[in-house]
Design a protein around this motif. Structure first.
Motif, mmCIF file in Angstrom:
data_model
loop_
_atom_site.group_PDB
_atom_site.id
_atom_site.type_symbol
_atom_site.label_atom_id
_atom_site.label_comp_id
_atom_site.label_asym_id
_atom_site.label_seq_id
_atom_site.Cartn_x
_atom_site.Cartn_y
_atom_site.Cartn_z
ATOM 1 N N PHE A 107 0.810 -1.201 0.000
ATOM 2 C CA PHE A 107 0.000 0.000 0.000
ATOM 3 C C PHE A 107 0.843 1.251 0.000
ATOM 4 O O PHE A 107 2.017 1.241 0.363
ATOM 5 C CB PHE A 107 -1.044 0.014 1.124
ATOM 6 N N LEU A 108 0.201 2.318 -0.457
ATOM 7 C CA LEU A 108 0.817 3.630 -0.548
ATOM 8 C C LEU A 108 0.071 4.553 0.407
ATOM 9 O O LEU A 108 -1.161 4.563 0.432
ATOM 10 C CB LEU A 108 0.686 4.163 -1.980
ATOM 11 N N VAL B 122 -2.873 3.417 10.914
ATOM 12 C CA VAL B 122 -2.847 2.197 10.104
ATOM 13 C C VAL B 122 -2.968 0.966 10.999
ATOM 14 O O VAL B 122 -3.720 0.034 10.691
ATOM 15 C CB VAL B 122 -1.573 2.136 9.234
ATOM 16 N N ASP B 123 -2.253 0.938 12.120
ATOM 17 C CA ASP B 123 -2.364 -0.183 13.060
ATOM 18 C C ASP B 123 -3.812 -0.361 13.526
ATOM 19 O O ASP B 123 -4.312 -1.493 13.599
ATOM 20 C CB ASP B 123 -1.475 0.039 14.284
ATOM 21 N N TRP C 162 0.301 -7.228 9.784
ATOM 22 C CA TRP C 162 1.486 -6.745 9.066
ATOM 23 C C TRP C 162 2.189 -7.883 8.335
ATOM 24 O O TRP C 162 2.923 -7.644 7.379
ATOM 25 C CB TRP C 162 2.447 -6.043 10.030
ATOM 26 N N ASP C 163 1.947 -9.127 8.739
ATOM 27 C CA ASP C 163 2.527 -10.275 8.029
ATOM 28 C C ASP C 163 1.960 -10.414 6.619
ATOM 29 O O ASP C 163 2.541 -11.098 5.787
ATOM 30 C CB ASP C 163 2.262 -11.573 8.805
ATOM 31 N N MET C 164 0.831 -9.791 6.354
ATOM 32 C CA MET C 164 0.196 -9.848 5.031
ATOM 33 C C MET C 164 0.758 -8.803 4.073
ATOM 34 O O MET C 164 0.415 -8.802 2.900
ATOM 35 C CB MET C 164 -1.316 -9.619 5.166
ATOM 36 N N VAL D 124 9.651 5.939 10.514
ATOM 37 C CA VAL D 124 9.111 4.990 11.493
ATOM 38 C C VAL D 124 9.353 3.570 10.995
ATOM 39 O O VAL D 124 9.413 3.324 9.801
ATOM 40 C CB VAL D 124 7.606 5.259 11.731
ATOM 41 N N ARG D 125 9.509 2.658 11.930
ATOM 42 C CA ARG D 125 9.664 1.243 11.548
ATOM 43 C C ARG D 125 8.303 0.649 11.256
ATOM 44 O O ARG D 125 7.453 0.575 12.113
ATOM 45 C CB ARG D 125 10.316 0.464 12.687
ATOM 46 N N TRP D 126 8.106 0.245 10.043
ATOM 47 C CA TRP D 126 6.845 -0.384 9.645
ATOM 48 C C TRP D 126 6.956 -1.857 9.915
ATOM 49 O O TRP D 126 6.129 -2.580 10.134
ATOM 50 C CB TRP D 126 6.539 -0.123 8.183
#
Length: 129
Positions: free
Chosen positions: A52-53, A101-102, A112-114, A127-129
């Motif tokens: 995603f953007l 987003v979370d 987030w695994d997806m 930021v760490r995504w």
């Protein structure tokens, strides 16, 4: 206009549909929620990870909004869809965007695994995504 395009019988049926502002607003909300549910279902059941953007923008009322475009595979085709714009109630810092987003992921049973990739402007990469 309906009589020209569809005929008198169709015009009579169309004129019986209630079109109050509340009815229209409710129908728009229902359609929007249905489309979102379909996209989320496609993301969850997809054969591959999605990307995603993210783009933060400020609307005419000076409210910061987060726009999200998601790219995923469905029926062996690459699809792109907009997810609903969400207001950023605090700041436009990367940590606030990630929290939004979370929260969206949590509310829609996404993980987030997806995710295969996240694209954003330079302000969000800290930021760490």
């Amino acid at each position: 206009m309906a009589i020209i395009m569809l005929g008198k019988a169709a015009e009579n049926k169309i004129s019986q549909i209630p079109l109050s502002i509340d009815t229209i607003s409710s129908r728009i909300d229902d359609i929007s929620n249905d489309i979102l549910a379909q996209v989320v279902a496609d993301l969850i059941s997809g054969p591959a990870k999605f990307s995603f953007l993210l783009d933060e923008t400020t609307d005419v009322s000076s409210l910061s909004q987060l726009a999200v475009i998601v790219r995923y595979v469905k029926d062996d085709m690459i699809k792109e869809d907009f997810l609903p714009c969400k207001p950023l109630p605090t700041t436009t810092k990367a940590a606030d965007v990630k929290k939004l987003v979370d929260d969206f992921f949590r509310d829609n049973d996404l993980s987030w695994d997806m995710v295969s990739a996240v694209c954003s402007d330079k302000n969000l990469v800290s930021v760490r995504w």
